[in-house]
Design an enzyme around this catalytic site. Structure first.
Site, PDB file in Angstrom:
ATOM      1  N   SER A  18     -13.052  -0.398  -5.453  1.00  0.00           N
ATOM      2  CA  SER A  18     -13.886   0.733  -5.848  1.00  0.00           C
ATOM      3  C   SER A  18     -13.835   1.917  -4.899  1.00  0.00           C
ATOM      4  O   SER A  18     -14.218   3.011  -5.272  1.00  0.00           O
ATOM      5  CB  SER A  18     -15.347   0.290  -6.016  1.00  0.00           C
ATOM      6  OG  SER A  18     -15.812  -0.281  -4.816  1.00  0.00           O
ATOM      7  N   THR A  19     -13.387   1.727  -3.683  1.00  0.00           N
ATOM      8  CA  THR A  19     -13.267   2.858  -2.760  1.00  0.00           C
ATOM      9  C   THR A  19     -11.975   2.713  -1.976  1.00  0.00           C
ATOM     10  O   THR A  19     -11.387   1.640  -1.893  1.00  0.00           O
ATOM     11  CB  THR A  19     -14.442   2.926  -1.758  1.00  0.00           C
ATOM     12  OG1 THR A  19     -14.330   1.832  -0.851  1.00  0.00           O
ATOM     13  CG2 THR A  19     -15.784   2.887  -2.466  1.00  0.00           C
TER      14      THR A  19
END
Length: 205
Positions: A18-19
């Protein structure tokens, strides 16, 4: 007669973190151990509409291939998106496997699981739609309409009207009152005739 060698059928992995700070190694190791010949990795939020590596994977697929993920939530932005994606894969003759949940749509049990999943998602949408309609009906019965509460107070309307009457443009009124220009137009129209041209060039101080 064509001598072209038929394309080999592949296990293709998809991983998502997600990041940019997160490490995809756990997913990649699991997909490699499962036999994936190629792995596509996105570093993006699950809610992000555009995921370049997922798009590349979907373009690369051929009938007979299998898409493999470490866990279901790596593929879908939501339950509905997950189901739609897997149904699209099935329509193209592509199977789907999730390692953590031990799901494999190339098997009768895996296909049954997603048929049940799809039915539950449809049931959930029907419940949400029913509750929304019931809430709107109850609000109307109490004399309220659905939608966001207005940002306009009687004091703001009075200031807007005074500024308009003094020749101020809508964009200036909107800036002073902290609302959108379209909201200014609607508010002034609701309080009386509006003759100000919406296309007027805002005046500069």
């Amino acid at each position: 007669m064509s001598t072209e060698t038929p394309r080999q059928q592949y296990l293709l992995g998809y991983a998502r973190v997600s990041t940019l700070e997160q490490d995809e190694a756990l997913q990649v190791d699991a997909l490699t151990a499962a036999g994936c010949g190629r792995i596509f990795v996105d570093k993006a939020s699950g809610s992000l509409q555009h995921r370049p590596q997922l798009d590349a994977l979907l373009e690369h697929l051929r009938p007979g291939d299998t898409v493999v993920v470490w866990r279901l939530d790596r593929l879908g932005r939501s339950l509905r998106h997950l189901i739609d994606t897997i149904q699209d894969l099935q329509a193209r003759g592509v199977a789907f496997r999730s390692l953590t949940e031990s799901i494999d749509t190339s098997t009768p049990g895996g296909r049954l699981f997603f048929h049940v999943f799809g039915a539950l998602a449809e049931f959930e949408r029907d419940l949400i739609r029913e509750r929304t309609h019931a809430g709107l009906a109850a609000a109307r019965a109490r004399g309220r309409k659905g939608g966001r509460p207005t940002v306009w107070t009687p004091e703001k309307l009075q200031v807007a009207q005074q500024m308009y009457d003094s020749g101020q443009h809508a964009i200036t009124i909107a800036r002073v009152l902290g609302v959108s220009r379209a909201s200014v137009y609607r508010a002034l129209q609701s309080t009386g005739p509006l003759t100000m041209m919406q296309s007027s060039t805002p005046h500069r101080s």
